[in-house]
Design a protein around this motif. Structure first.
Motif, PDB file in Angstrom:
ATOM      1  N   GLY A 100       0.819  -1.213   0.000  1.00 41.45           N
ATOM      2  CA  GLY A 100       0.000   0.000   0.000  1.00 41.45           C
ATOM      3  C   GLY A 100       0.848   1.256   0.000  1.00 41.45           C
ATOM      4  N   VAL A 101       0.185   2.398  -0.109  1.00 42.60           N
ATOM      5  CA  VAL A 101       0.935   3.648  -0.302  1.00 42.60           C
ATOM      6  C   VAL A 101       1.345   4.312   1.014  1.00 42.60           C
ATOM      7  N   LYS A 102       0.785   3.847   2.125  1.00 45.44           N
ATOM      8  CA  LYS A 102       1.031   4.587   3.380  1.00 45.44           C
ATOM      9  C   LYS A 102       2.226   4.084   4.193  1.00 45.44           C
ATOM     10  N   GLN A 103       2.558   2.834   4.031  1.00 48.45           N
ATOM     11  CA  GLN A 103       3.644   2.213   4.813  1.00 48.45           C
ATOM     12  C   GLN A 103       4.998   2.880   4.484  1.00 48.45           C
ATOM     13  N   PRO A 104       5.687   3.458   5.455  1.00 46.18           N
ATOM     14  CA  PRO A 104       7.024   3.979   5.146  1.00 46.18           C
ATOM     15  C   PRO A 104       7.972   2.842   4.735  1.00 46.18           C
ATOM     16  N   LEU A 105       8.632   3.052   3.629  1.00 43.25           N
ATOM     17  CA  LEU A 105       9.561   2.052   3.083  1.00 43.25           C
ATOM     18  C   LEU A 105      10.890   2.748   2.797  1.00 43.25           C
ATOM     19  N   ALA A 106      11.973   2.023   3.028  1.00 40.02           N
ATOM     20  CA  ALA A 106      13.281   2.635   2.762  1.00 40.02           C
ATOM     21  C   ALA A 106      14.163   1.652   2.003  1.00 40.02           C
ATOM     22  N   PHE A 107      15.052   2.198   1.212  1.00 40.78           N
ATOM     23  CA  PHE A 107      16.029   1.361   0.514  1.00 40.78           C
ATOM     24  C   PHE A 107      17.415   1.815   0.958  1.00 40.78           C
TER      25      PHE A 107
END
Ligand code: ATP
Length: 226
Positions: A100-107
């Protein structure tokens, strides 16, 4: 109780082999940025590089061994299972659809990768999909190479790690991680020359390399370097 949203991070690489230069800075980064998990994404056909020396199965096993006792890390094999090049942006697109679009994700990347980010496929889309967390790497400047790249960096810079939890994507965090002067190239070269790999990678990975006879002579890439 904290209302901080969980921040999940991904860490892609060839991991040929995985070593302390991958693990130690990322463990420090996880503490600095409050990462919930770090998912390792070994890639199958790195677009910009010669093919790895270890087989996909061997690289996966080395990653498994390296993270076996550390609950911070897990493993995602989707890039290994694809036959096309492992473009990070494609993987992130896929993960966004799943989470989904709300979950903070990092690379997570090392400083060397930040300096060449403008060569990545659809690099300008990356920050719409994730944050970028950058570990220091010895020998690589914290300044970008051109004024345009520096401007881009400053525009997106996270001043505090909390910002990474407050929005799903869009920030670059330059983390003050320990400098670890190890590369997979150096480890392969040492082993090709018959030198030990002690202290460069976890003992379980070192034992696996010895058992499998990995990175022994002759170096298949040496002929290309002459
Ligand atoms: P090689 O020497 O084969 O090019 P590598 O050691 O650079 O490999 P990769 O698996 O290609 O390792 O790297 C994956 C990621 O790990 C990249 O983002 C890279 O910047 C980062 N990285 C690798 N080694 C270090 C290190 N010593 N310190 C910080 N980041 C690192």
């Amino acid at each position: 109780m904290s209302d901080k949203i969980e921040l999940h991070a991904l860490y892609g690489g060839t991991f040929d082999p995985i070593h302390y230069g991958h693990l130690k800075p990322v463990e420090a980064l996880a503490a600095l940025a409050g990462l919930h998990t770090v998912t390792l994404l070994p890639n199958n056909v790195p677009p910009h590089r010669p093919q790895p020396e270890a087989s996909p199965a061997q690289r996966i096993e080395m990653v498994r061994l390296a993270i076996a006792d550390n609950p911070l890390f897990d493993l995602d094999l989707r890039e290994m299972q694809r036959n096309t090049p492992s473009f990070t942006v494609d993987t992130l697109d896929e993960l966004r659809q799943e989470r989904g679009v709300k979950q903070p994700l990092a690379f997570i990347i090392g400083q060397d990768s930040l300096l060449t980010l403008h060569k990545w496929h659809r690099w300008q889309d990356l920050l719409s999909l994730c944050h970028l967390l950058v570990c220091q790497r010895p020998g690589y400047s914290r300044e970008m190479t051109t004024p345009e790249q520096q401007q881009w960096l400053e525009k997106h810079l996270a001043k505090r790690p909390e910002e990474l939890h407050q929005q799903p994507a869009g920030k670059v965090f330059l983390a003050e991680t320990p400098l670890v002067s190890i590369s997979a190239t150096e480890i392969r070269d040492r082993l090709h020359q018959g030198h030990p790999d002690a202290d460069l990678l976890p003992p379980s990975v070192s034992e696996f390399i010895a058992r499998e006879g990995l990175y022994r002579n002759p170096n298949p890439h040496a002929i290309l370097r002459r």
